[in-house]
Design an enzyme around this catalytic site. Structure first.
Site, short mmCIF file in Angstrom:
data_model
loop_
_atom_site.label_atom_id
_atom_site.label_comp_id
_atom_site.label_asym_id
_atom_site.label_seq_id
_atom_site.Cartn_x
_atom_site.Cartn_y
_atom_site.Cartn_z
N TYR A 187 -2.51 -0.85 10.53
CA TYR A 187 -2.41 -1.06 9.07
C TYR A 187 -1.06 -0.56 8.54
O TYR A 187 -0.37 -1.26 7.81
CB TYR A 187 -3.56 -0.33 8.37
N SER A 192 0.87 -1.18 0.00
CA SER A 192 0.00 0.00 0.00
C SER A 192 0.90 1.23 0.00
O SER A 192 2.08 1.13 0.39
CB SER A 192 -0.84 -0.02 1.29
P1 NAP Z 1 -11.23 -6.79 0.05
O1 NAP Z 1 -12.10 -6.61 -1.15
O2 NAP Z 1 -11.78 -6.53 1.40
O3 NAP Z 1 -10.62 -8.27 -0.02
C1 NAP Z 1 -9.80 -8.77 0.99
C2 NAP Z 1 -9.51 -10.23 0.72
O4 NAP Z 1 -8.70 -10.73 1.79
C3 NAP Z 1 -10.77 -11.07 0.64
O5 NAP Z 1 -10.66 -12.00 -0.40
C4 NAP Z 1 -10.80 -11.77 2.00
O6 NAP Z 1 -11.42 -13.04 1.87
C5 NAP Z 1 -9.30 -11.94 2.29
N1 NAP Z 1 -9.05 -12.11 3.71
C6 NAP Z 1 -9.30 -11.22 4.71
N2 NAP Z 1 -9.01 -11.78 5.90
C7 NAP Z 1 -8.54 -13.04 5.64
C8 NAP Z 1 -8.08 -14.11 6.46
N3 NAP Z 1 -8.02 -14.01 7.81
N4 NAP Z 1 -7.70 -15.26 5.86
C9 NAP Z 1 -7.77 -15.39 4.52
N5 NAP Z 1 -8.19 -14.41 3.69
C10 NAP Z 1 -8.58 -13.25 4.26
O7 NAP Z 1 -9.92 -5.88 -0.04
P2 NAP Z 1 -9.00 -5.42 -1.26
O8 NAP Z 1 -9.16 -3.95 -1.36
O9 NAP Z 1 -9.18 -6.28 -2.45
O10 NAP Z 1 -7.56 -5.66 -0.60
C11 NAP Z 1 -6.61 -6.57 -1.10
C12 NAP Z 1 -5.23 -6.08 -0.71
O11 NAP Z 1 -4.97 -4.82 -1.31
C13 NAP Z 1 -5.01 -5.91 0.80
O12 NAP Z 1 -3.74 -6.42 1.16
C14 NAP Z 1 -5.05 -4.39 0.97
O13 NAP Z 1 -4.31 -3.95 2.09
C15 NAP Z 1 -4.44 -3.94 -0.34
N6 NAP Z 1 -4.77 -2.54 -0.70
C16 NAP Z 1 -6.05 -2.18 -0.92
C17 NAP Z 1 -6.33 -0.85 -1.22
C18 NAP Z 1 -7.74 -0.36 -1.46
O14 NAP Z 1 -7.95 0.86 -1.53
N7 NAP Z 1 -8.73 -1.23 -1.61
C19 NAP Z 1 -5.28 0.09 -1.32
C20 NAP Z 1 -3.98 -0.34 -1.09
C21 NAP Z 1 -3.73 -1.66 -0.79
P3 NAP Z 1 -12.38 -13.75 2.94
O15 NAP Z 1 -13.12 -12.66 3.66
O16 NAP Z 1 -13.24 -14.62 2.07
O17 NAP Z 1 -11.46 -14.52 3.82
#
Ligand code: NAP
Length: 244
Positions: free
Chosen positions: A158, A145
């Protein structure tokens, strides 16, 4: 020829958001993909529409035995692992609206964020590296991030997890070097319209990046050979410029 023809990729956090999008793109590029997250119904719905072979193995990234099973089942089914994408992550303590200063963070909240975002990546990396080393090649892609490079008040767990992830990426790169394994960090380069931001009003969500924002960069990283770039951290756009 598709960029990832016959390659094998494991993607964590594959049930939705950025992970789901990378799975769909990897599959379209010819890869066989293992989807892992906790929600197997959602992953089944993703897998059924993929053009290529896939495997769904539910696991909580904090559970070392479950993580080992994901990797074992992938190797049993596909024979190898070329790419690991450590994407699963949570942003408890809302990055914006519900920021919590350190003095208000409960120990359990700290543990949840650090365990999922950082320990989960360690567990998957530890389980996967021996299989990559055996073949003398592989790519580990850690989803970071902008908050892995800078800090904001109110997002202590975070920010700490993503700075930790950046360090872990560099250690993985150093230790993987003689085995032909590259390890790099990739981040979207801004807010992405996934469940993390579900609480935002529609007009604000409309202005943020789409969930496929990292797909091109992830494919370029996964297609790297043993002499590829390693130990680096960039936004999706940065990687596209570097490797595209
Ligand atoms: P998201 O839509 O909330 O998806 C998060 C994913 O992580 C889901 O598939 C969830 O699956 C899985 N997950 C969460 N807790 C888990 C656990 N204990 N065990 C296994 N799987 C788990 O979020 P996203 O935005 O796609 O985020 C993905 C990555 O991108 C993260 O690392 C986040 O920090 C990074 N990121 C996101 C943003 C943003 O603005 N969205 C910006 C920068 C970086 P289940 O709930 O089915 O387990």
């Amino acid at each position: 020829m598709p960029a990832l023809e016959d390659e094998v990729a494991v993607v964590t956090g594959a049930s939705r958001g950025l992970g789901r999008s990378m799975v769909e793109r990897f599959s379209a590029e010819g890869a066989r993909v293992t989807l892992t997250a906790r929600d197997d119904d959602l992953m089944d719905q993703v897998a059924v529409d993929l053009p290529g072979e896939s495997l769904v193995v539910p696991a909580d990234v904090r559970d070392a035995d479950a993580v080992e099973r994901v990797i074992e089942r992938t190797v049993e089914r596909f024979g190898r692992i070329d790419t690991l994408v450590n994407n699963a992550g949570v942003s408890l303590l809302g990055l914006q609206d519900s920021r919590k200063r350190l003095v208000d963070v409960a120990e359990s909240e700290w543990d949840t964020v650090l365990d999922i975002n950082l320990k989960g990546t360690f567990l998957f990396t530890r389980a996967t590296l021996p299989h990559m080393a055996e073949r003398g090649r592989g790519n580990v892609i850690n989803v970071s991030s902008g908050l892995g490079r800078r800090a904001i008040a109110g997002a202590g767990p975070y920010v700490s997890s993503k700075w930790g992830l950046e360090g872990l990426t560099r250690v993985t790169a150093l230790e993987g070097e003689e085995d032909g394994v590259n390890a790099n960090a990739l981040d979207p380069g801004g807010r992405v319209d996934t469940d993390i931001w579900a609480h935002l009003p529609d007009e604000e969500r409309a202005g943020i990046l789409p969930p496929d924002v990292m797909d091109d960069a992830a494919v370029l990283l996964a297609a790297q050979g043993p002499d590829g770039v390693t130990g680096a951290s960039m936004t999706a756009e940065g990687w596209e410029e570097r490797l595209g």
